[in-house]
Write a protein that holds these residues in place. Structure first.
Motif, PDB file in Angstrom:
ATOM      1  N   LEU A  73       0.847  -1.176   0.000  1.00  0.00           N
ATOM      2  CA  LEU A  73       0.000   0.000   0.000  1.00  0.00           C
ATOM      3  C   LEU A  73       0.887   1.231   0.000  1.00  0.00           C
ATOM      4  O   LEU A  73       1.772   1.372   0.847  1.00  0.00           O
ATOM      5  CB  LEU A  73      -0.908   0.013   1.235  1.00  0.00           C
ATOM      6  N   ASN A  74       0.677   2.112  -0.992  1.00  0.00           N
ATOM      7  CA  ASN A  74       1.460   3.337  -1.115  1.00  0.00           C
ATOM      8  C   ASN A  74       0.530   4.543  -1.042  1.00  0.00           C
ATOM      9  O   ASN A  74      -0.467   4.612  -1.771  1.00  0.00           O
ATOM     10  CB  ASN A  74       2.213   3.367  -2.455  1.00  0.00           C
ATOM     11  N   ILE A  75       0.861   5.478  -0.174  1.00  0.00           N
ATOM     12  CA  ILE A  75       0.093   6.716  -0.040  1.00  0.00           C
ATOM     13  C   ILE A  75       1.073   7.877  -0.172  1.00  0.00           C
ATOM     14  O   ILE A  75       1.963   8.038   0.667  1.00  0.00           O
ATOM     15  CB  ILE A  75      -0.640   6.781   1.309  1.00  0.00           C
ATOM     16  N   TRP A  76       0.926   8.660  -1.238  1.00  0.00           N
ATOM     17  CA  TRP A  76       1.860   9.747  -1.531  1.00  0.00           C
ATOM     18  C   TRP A  76       1.090  11.057  -1.667  1.00  0.00           C
ATOM     19  O   TRP A  76       0.051  11.118  -2.328  1.00  0.00           O
ATOM     20  CB  TRP A  76       2.591   9.508  -2.858  1.00  0.00           C
ATOM     21  N   GLY A  77       1.614  12.122  -1.082  1.00  0.00           N
ATOM     22  CA  GLY A  77       1.119  13.463  -1.359  1.00  0.00           C
ATOM     23  C   GLY A  77      -0.351  13.670  -1.094  1.00  0.00           C
ATOM     24  O   GLY A  77      -0.989  14.466  -1.785  1.00  0.00           O
ATOM     25  N   CYS A  78      -0.900  12.972  -0.102  1.00  0.00           N
ATOM     26  CA  CYS A  78      -2.300  13.183   0.281  1.00  0.00           C
ATOM     27  C   CYS A  78      -2.286  13.961   1.593  1.00  0.00           C
ATOM     28  O   CYS A  78      -2.441  13.387   2.686  1.00  0.00           O
ATOM     29  CB  CYS A  78      -3.025  11.846   0.418  1.00  0.00           C
ATOM     30  N   LYS A  79      -2.090  15.245   1.499  1.00  0.00           N
ATOM     31  CA  LYS A  79      -1.813  16.072   2.674  1.00  0.00           C
ATOM     32  C   LYS A  79      -3.005  16.228   3.601  1.00  0.00           C
ATOM     33  O   LYS A  79      -2.849  16.593   4.767  1.00  0.00           O
ATOM     34  CB  LYS A  79      -1.294  17.432   2.215  1.00  0.00           C
TER      35      LYS A  79
ATOM     36  N   VAL B 187       4.098   2.348   2.343  1.00  0.00           N
ATOM     37  CA  VAL B 187       4.869   3.552   2.050  1.00  0.00           C
ATOM     38  C   VAL B 187       3.960   4.757   2.229  1.00  0.00           C
ATOM     39  O   VAL B 187       2.873   4.818   1.642  1.00  0.00           O
ATOM     40  CB  VAL B 187       5.442   3.526   0.618  1.00  0.00           C
ATOM     41  N   ILE B 188       4.396   5.703   3.043  1.00  0.00           N
ATOM     42  CA  ILE B 188       3.667   6.959   3.227  1.00  0.00           C
ATOM     43  C   ILE B 188       4.654   8.101   3.016  1.00  0.00           C
ATOM     44  O   ILE B 188       5.654   8.200   3.724  1.00  0.00           O
ATOM     45  CB  ILE B 188       3.041   7.053   4.627  1.00  0.00           C
ATOM     46  N   ARG B 189       4.381   8.956   2.029  1.00  0.00           N
ATOM     47  CA  ARG B 189       5.273  10.073   1.713  1.00  0.00           C
ATOM     48  C   ARG B 189       4.466  11.363   1.590  1.00  0.00           C
ATOM     49  O   ARG B 189       3.389  11.382   0.998  1.00  0.00           O
ATOM     50  CB  ARG B 189       6.007   9.824   0.386  1.00  0.00           C
ATOM     51  N   ASN B 190       5.013  12.441   2.122  1.00  0.00           N
ATOM     52  CA  ASN B 190       4.416  13.772   1.977  1.00  0.00           C
ATOM     53  C   ASN B 190       2.962  13.822   2.446  1.00  0.00           C
ATOM     54  O   ASN B 190       2.107  14.438   1.812  1.00  0.00           O
ATOM     55  CB  ASN B 190       4.520  14.250   0.520  1.00  0.00           C
ATOM     56  N   CYS B 191       2.714  13.161   3.560  1.00  0.00           N
ATOM     57  CA  CYS B 191       1.411  13.200   4.222  1.00  0.00           C
ATOM     58  C   CYS B 191       1.694  13.592   5.677  1.00  0.00           C
ATOM     59  O   CYS B 191       1.876  12.708   6.532  1.00  0.00           O
ATOM     60  CB  CYS B 191       0.706  11.854   4.160  1.00  0.00           C
ATOM     61  N   PRO B 192       1.802  14.885   5.974  1.00  0.00           N
ATOM     62  CA  PRO B 192       2.342  15.324   7.265  1.00  0.00           C
ATOM     63  C   PRO B 192       1.585  14.811   8.481  1.00  0.00           C
ATOM     64  O   PRO B 192       2.192  14.427   9.480  1.00  0.00           O
ATOM     65  CB  PRO B 192       2.292  16.857   7.170  1.00  0.00           C
ATOM     66  N   THR B 193       0.261  14.797   8.418  1.00  0.00           N
ATOM     67  CA  THR B 193      -0.506  14.317   9.571  1.00  0.00           C
ATOM     68  C   THR B 193      -0.291  12.826   9.784  1.00  0.00           C
ATOM     69  O   THR B 193      -0.096  12.371  10.925  1.00  0.00           O
ATOM     70  CB  THR B 193      -1.997  14.621   9.387  1.00  0.00           C
ATOM     71  N   LEU B 194      -0.315  12.051   8.690  1.00  0.00           N
ATOM     72  CA  LEU B 194      -0.096  10.611   8.814  1.00  0.00           C
ATOM     73  C   LEU B 194       1.309  10.314   9.336  1.00  0.00           C
ATOM     74  O   LEU B 194       1.499   9.377  10.124  1.00  0.00           O
ATOM     75  CB  LEU B 194      -0.294   9.917   7.467  1.00  0.00           C
ATOM     76  N   LYS B 195       2.265  11.084   8.899  1.00  0.00           N
ATOM     77  CA  LYS B 195       3.642  10.868   9.354  1.00  0.00           C
ATOM     78  C   LYS B 195       3.726  10.965  10.876  1.00  0.00           C
ATOM     79  O   LYS B 195       4.367  10.122  11.538  1.00  0.00           O
ATOM     80  CB  LYS B 195       4.571  11.896   8.707  1.00  0.00           C
TER      81      LYS B 195
ATOM     82  N   ASN C  91       7.961   2.510   5.213  1.00  0.00           N
ATOM     83  CA  ASN C  91       8.738   3.624   4.678  1.00  0.00           C
ATOM     84  C   ASN C  91       7.879   4.874   4.820  1.00  0.00           C
ATOM     85  O   ASN C  91       7.010   5.137   3.997  1.00  0.00           O
ATOM     86  CB  ASN C  91       9.088   3.360   3.212  1.00  0.00           C
ATOM     87  N   ILE C  92       8.099   5.591   5.893  1.00  0.00           N
ATOM     88  CA  ILE C  92       7.248   6.734   6.220  1.00  0.00           C
ATOM     89  C   ILE C  92       8.121   7.984   6.314  1.00  0.00           C
ATOM     90  O   ILE C  92       9.013   8.055   7.164  1.00  0.00           O
ATOM     91  CB  ILE C  92       6.493   6.494   7.537  1.00  0.00           C
ATOM     92  N   ARG C  93       7.890   8.941   5.447  1.00  0.00           N
ATOM     93  CA  ARG C  93       8.702  10.157   5.414  1.00  0.00           C
ATOM     94  C   ARG C  93       7.839  11.385   5.210  1.00  0.00           C
ATOM     95  O   ARG C  93       6.806  11.300   4.577  1.00  0.00           O
ATOM     96  CB  ARG C  93       9.742  10.092   4.280  1.00  0.00           C
TER      97      ARG C  93
END
Length: 222
Positions: free
Chosen positions: A166-172, A191-199, A220-222
């Protein structure tokens, strides 16, 4: 080609092309006025078509294509989205670029019982996904650049026991992960990228969503 409405509007060798009995791959791009594949759609049309890519065709609608396995749709419209549920043989579906789309049609994914790969990308106004089960076969799923999407529906996850990545990118706008993720025992990669609240919520040991994802081998969470 700017005025083309159907693929059989033009003739080939003096005869109208209607059935396309051997065509396996079809790419349609930037056809502003195309409305469909054939003027008269029949059950035997495109019997071998397994790959279809559509981009920049704002008026197009589709009928059932029984052999279609891979569908790539970019810059889609609501009429085209409503036809997706008829493509029951799909195994690979990439959907992107819906500027004004705020939601998907009800039942859009319900009949896609062979779907293994699903990518949803670049829907800046999308506020929700259908709150209905996906199919048991889905193995890879990605959702990216849907900034107004605030949550992932709970009902979908119970049926995703084959989901491996499961990849989640840029869903702010995403505020949290659904409870159902904790029950996905086959999920190997998140993978979670560019999702500040989820991070923040997925911080190891302290995040509010950490216990939902702690069982996943590769994070992979950034």
């Amino acid at each position: 080609m700017d005025n083309l409405k159907y693929l059989d509007d033009e003739c080939h060798d003096g005869m109208e092309v209607r059935i396309f009995p051997s065509l396996e791959e079809l790419v349609l791009g930037d056809l502003a006025n195309i409305e469909g594949l054939l003027k008269v759609e029949r059950g035997d049309m495109f019997p071998c078509l397994s790959y279809l890519s559509i981009s920049g065709c704002p008026k197009i609608g589709l009928a059932c294509l029984p052999s279609l396995k891979v569908l790539n749709v970019s810059k889609c419209n609501n009429e085209l989205l409503r036809s997706i549920s008829t493509f029951c043989s799909l195994t690979n579906f990439h959907l992107s670029g819906g500027e004004g789309i705020t939601s998907f049609p009800e039942g859009m994914f319900t009949n896609l019982t062979f779907l293994q790969i699903l990518h949803i990308s670049d829907f800046p106004k999308l506020k929700e996904l259908p709150n209905e089960p996906f199919n048991l076969a889905l193995e890879h799923m990605s959702i990216s650049f849907c900034n107004e999407l605030e949550s992932l529906p709970e009902q979908n996850w119970e049926s995703l026991q084959s989901l491996r990545s499961l990849n989640i990118w840029g869903c702010k706008g995403l505020r949290c992960l659904p409870e159902g993720i904790r029950h996905l025992t086959s999920l190997e990669v998140l993978v979670i990228r560019n999702c500040p609240t989820l991070k923040e919520r997925c911080k190891e040991g302290t995040g509010e969503d950490w216990d939902k994802i702690a069982h996943i081998p590769k994070l992979n969470i950034r």
